[in-house]
Design a protein around this motif. Sequence first.
Motif, PDB file in Angstrom:
ATOM      1  N   UNK A 108      33.480  87.026  81.839  1.00  0.00           N
ATOM      2  CA  UNK A 108      33.976  88.399  81.955  1.00  0.00           C
ATOM      3  C   UNK A 108      34.101  88.715  83.438  1.00  0.00           C
ATOM      4  N   UNK A 109      35.244  89.229  83.829  1.00  0.00           N
ATOM      5  CA  UNK A 109      35.467  89.682  85.202  1.00  0.00           C
ATOM      6  C   UNK A 109      35.588  91.199  85.195  1.00  0.00           C
ATOM      7  N   UNK A 110      34.757  91.858  85.985  1.00  0.00           N
ATOM      8  CA  UNK A 110      34.759  93.310  86.091  1.00  0.00           C
ATOM      9  C   UNK A 110      35.050  93.688  87.531  1.00  0.00           C
ATOM     10  N   UNK A 111      35.951  94.641  87.739  1.00  0.00           N
ATOM     11  CA  UNK A 111      36.143  95.046  89.123  1.00  0.00           C
ATOM     12  C   UNK A 111      37.415  95.791  89.418  1.00  0.00           C
ATOM     13  N   UNK A 112      37.482  96.184  90.673  1.00  0.00           N
ATOM     14  CA  UNK A 112      38.663  96.839  91.239  1.00  0.00           C
ATOM     15  C   UNK A 112      39.477  95.748  91.925  1.00  0.00           C
ATOM     16  N   UNK A 113      40.594  95.388  91.322  1.00  0.00           N
ATOM     17  CA  UNK A 113      41.427  94.306  91.855  1.00  0.00           C
ATOM     18  C   UNK A 113      42.562  94.829  92.718  1.00  0.00           C
ATOM     19  N   UNK A 114      42.650  96.135  92.882  1.00  0.00           N
ATOM     20  CA  UNK A 114      43.695  96.744  93.709  1.00  0.00           C
ATOM     21  C   UNK A 114      45.081  96.215  93.357  1.00  0.00           C
ATOM     22  N   UNK A 115      45.320  96.054  92.079  1.00  0.00           N
ATOM     23  CA  UNK A 115      46.618  95.612  91.586  1.00  0.00           C
ATOM     24  C   UNK A 115      46.605  95.652  90.072  1.00  0.00           C
ATOM     25  N   UNK A 116      47.771  95.682  89.476  1.00  0.00           N
ATOM     26  CA  UNK A 116      47.888  95.703  88.026  1.00  0.00           C
ATOM     27  C   UNK A 116      48.073  94.293  87.493  1.00  0.00           C
ATOM     28  N   UNK A 117      47.948  94.139  86.183  1.00  0.00           N
ATOM     29  CA  UNK A 117      48.117  92.816  85.591  1.00  0.00           C
ATOM     30  C   UNK A 117      49.567  92.352  85.664  1.00  0.00           C
ATOM     31  N   UNK A 118      50.489  93.255  85.969  1.00  0.00           N
ATOM     32  CA  UNK A 118      51.894  92.870  86.131  1.00  0.00           C
ATOM     33  C   UNK A 118      52.198  92.362  87.533  1.00  0.00           C
ATOM     34  N   UNK A 119      51.282  92.567  88.460  1.00  0.00           N
ATOM     35  CA  UNK A 119      51.492  92.188  89.855  1.00  0.00           C
ATOM     36  C   UNK A 119      51.373  90.671  89.995  1.00  0.00           C
ATOM     37  N   UNK A 120      52.432  90.045  90.481  1.00  0.00           N
ATOM     38  CA  UNK A 120      52.460  88.585  90.613  1.00  0.00           C
ATOM     39  C   UNK A 120      51.350  88.047  91.512  1.00  0.00           C
ATOM     40  N   UNK A 121      50.865  88.879  92.442  1.00  0.00           N
ATOM     41  CA  UNK A 121      49.827  88.430  93.366  1.00  0.00           C
ATOM     42  C   UNK A 121      48.525  88.109  92.644  1.00  0.00           C
ATOM     43  N   UNK A 122      48.329  88.654  91.450  1.00  0.00           N
ATOM     44  CA  UNK A 122      47.116  88.412  90.690  1.00  0.00           C
ATOM     45  C   UNK A 122      47.276  87.308  89.655  1.00  0.00           C
ATOM     46  N   UNK A 123      48.368  86.569  89.710  1.00  0.00           N
ATOM     47  CA  UNK A 123      48.614  85.519  88.712  1.00  0.00           C
ATOM     48  C   UNK A 123      47.493  84.493  88.659  1.00  0.00           C
ATOM     49  N   UNK A 124      46.888  84.197  89.809  1.00  0.00           N
ATOM     50  CA  UNK A 124      45.805  83.228  89.823  1.00  0.00           C
ATOM     51  C   UNK A 124      44.618  83.655  88.989  1.00  0.00           C
ATOM     52  N   UNK A 125      44.453  84.962  88.823  1.00  0.00           N
ATOM     53  CA  UNK A 125      43.371  85.513  88.008  1.00  0.00           C
ATOM     54  C   UNK A 125      43.849  85.783  86.586  1.00  0.00           C
ATOM     55  N   UNK A 126      44.963  86.487  86.446  1.00  0.00           N
ATOM     56  CA  UNK A 126      45.423  86.902  85.122  1.00  0.00           C
ATOM     57  C   UNK A 126      45.943  85.742  84.275  1.00  0.00           C
ATOM     58  N   UNK A 127      46.294  84.618  84.905  1.00  0.00           N
ATOM     59  CA  UNK A 127      46.726  83.460  84.117  1.00  0.00           C
ATOM     60  C   UNK A 127      45.533  82.750  83.480  1.00  0.00           C
ATOM     61  N   UNK A 128      44.319  83.044  83.959  1.00  0.00           N
ATOM     62  CA  UNK A 128      43.116  82.401  83.435  1.00  0.00           C
ATOM     63  C   UNK A 128      42.264  83.341  82.584  1.00  0.00           C
ATOM     64  N   UNK A 129      42.512  84.629  82.695  1.00  0.00           N
ATOM     65  CA  UNK A 129      41.766  85.628  81.949  1.00  0.00           C
ATOM     66  C   UNK A 129      42.745  86.615  81.332  1.00  0.00           C
ATOM     67  N   UNK A 130      42.346  87.234  80.243  1.00  0.00           N
ATOM     68  CA  UNK A 130      43.235  88.234  79.643  1.00  0.00           C
ATOM     69  C   UNK A 130      42.622  89.617  79.732  1.00  0.00           C
ATOM     70  N   UNK A 131      43.487  90.590  79.734  1.00  0.00           N
ATOM     71  CA  UNK A 131      43.066  91.972  79.917  1.00  0.00           C
ATOM     72  C   UNK A 131      42.540  92.554  78.616  1.00  0.00           C
ATOM     73  N   UNK A 132      41.353  93.142  78.669  1.00  0.00           N
ATOM     74  CA  UNK A 132      40.800  93.808  77.492  1.00  0.00           C
ATOM     75  C   UNK A 132      41.638  95.017  77.103  1.00  0.00           C
ATOM     76  N   UNK A 133      42.165  95.728  78.100  1.00  0.00           N
ATOM     77  CA  UNK A 133      42.982  96.905  77.813  1.00  0.00           C
ATOM     78  C   UNK A 133      44.248  96.518  77.078  1.00  0.00           C
ATOM     79  N   UNK A 134      44.909  95.453  77.517  1.00  0.00           N
ATOM     80  CA  UNK A 134      46.136  95.018  76.858  1.00  0.00           C
ATOM     81  C   UNK A 134      45.861  94.475  75.465  1.00  0.00           C
ATOM     82  N   UNK A 135      44.711  93.838  75.282  1.00  0.00           N
ATOM     83  CA  UNK A 135      44.409  93.218  73.996  1.00  0.00           C
ATOM     84  C   UNK A 135      43.836  94.194  72.984  1.00  0.00           C
TER      85      UNK A 135
END
Length: 358
Positions: free
Chosen positions: A281-308
């Motif tokens: 589980x990753x918790x935090x302020x990532x200063x970006x949304x899950x749509x932001x390509x800059x976070x692909x390294x994180x969002x490609x390995x984890x999924x958003x609880x809000x979206x799911x």
Amino acid sequence: MTRANTAETRQGSPDRSDTGSVAARARIHRTLRGALRPEPWKRGLVLAALALLLGLLMLLHARITDRGGLGSLVETFLPWFGLFVPVLLAGALWRRSASAVAALVLPVVVWLSLFGGTLLDKSHAGGDLTVATHNVGADNPDPAGTARDLAASGTDVLALEEITPQAKPVYERELAKGYPHHAVLGTVGLWSKLPLSDTRPVDIETDYGPLADTKPVDRRTAESRALRTTVATDRGPLAVYVAHLGSVRVFPKTGFSTGGRDRNARALGEAVAAERNERVVLLGDLNGTVDDRALDGVTSRLRSAQDAAGDGFGFTWPTRFPLARIDHVLVRGVTPVSAWVLPATGSDHRPVAAGIDW
């Protein structure tokens, strides 16, 4: 008498040549009127073009250059582009433009394909564990009140970001009763009702900061913006990461600057990729949304609880009028069953929580 009547009748009847000229003039008049007043499909061509551009912008947002942070800026506020649809629709109806109305089909379909599922309530009852995260704000005028509000939420695991040295003892004191286990490294911390172990800082500047490896261990810990710990649950160990990525800055000359945030995201993504625990589980302020390509390294390995498992967009920042969801609960190896935004506190962020299930 008959001849006279016949002559009068002939004089009162219109000549065929006159009838033809009247019809020709009518046809010319209709043609000119049609040219001056276009049919519905010829009206509002500018509105139609804008509708098509809007649809293409949302459809091809990943191809927008990120020079000056433009791509990240667009993707951060991508859901709000849907507000242009009713504006263009109002213009199309005012102009009575069939072409503009037809062109609006593209942005509507694209927006619904991107965000339509977000509008549905995907939450379920139950869950083995509830987790929450909150950027409490360095300028929070009432840290004690914030701590009490968070404790009242009843979550099992609580992550805090942007903890100042002055506010740290306040959070520790106010959360001690509800959360007997906690760990604070630098500006991030985790409070838990369950035991913690193997707590260590995560250097999210590793391999990207030229001085990262030269700093003493105690200094890196003091400046830490991310940590990793293990929560002991009845269902087995759970690896929990708490992170606060670099802030996004806007400069007059260079524009939308995301360099620090992007470096942090890449390092955090590598740390999560190297995690051996199946449940993360990753918790935090990532200063970006899950749509932001800059976070692909994180969002490609984890999924958003809000979206799911959330209901709606779950915007968290800024508090008074949230525009983007930059505070996240991301998971791997466990199933989100619910996700929600908690009431505002004295921070400029809103806390978010999620229920997870094994």
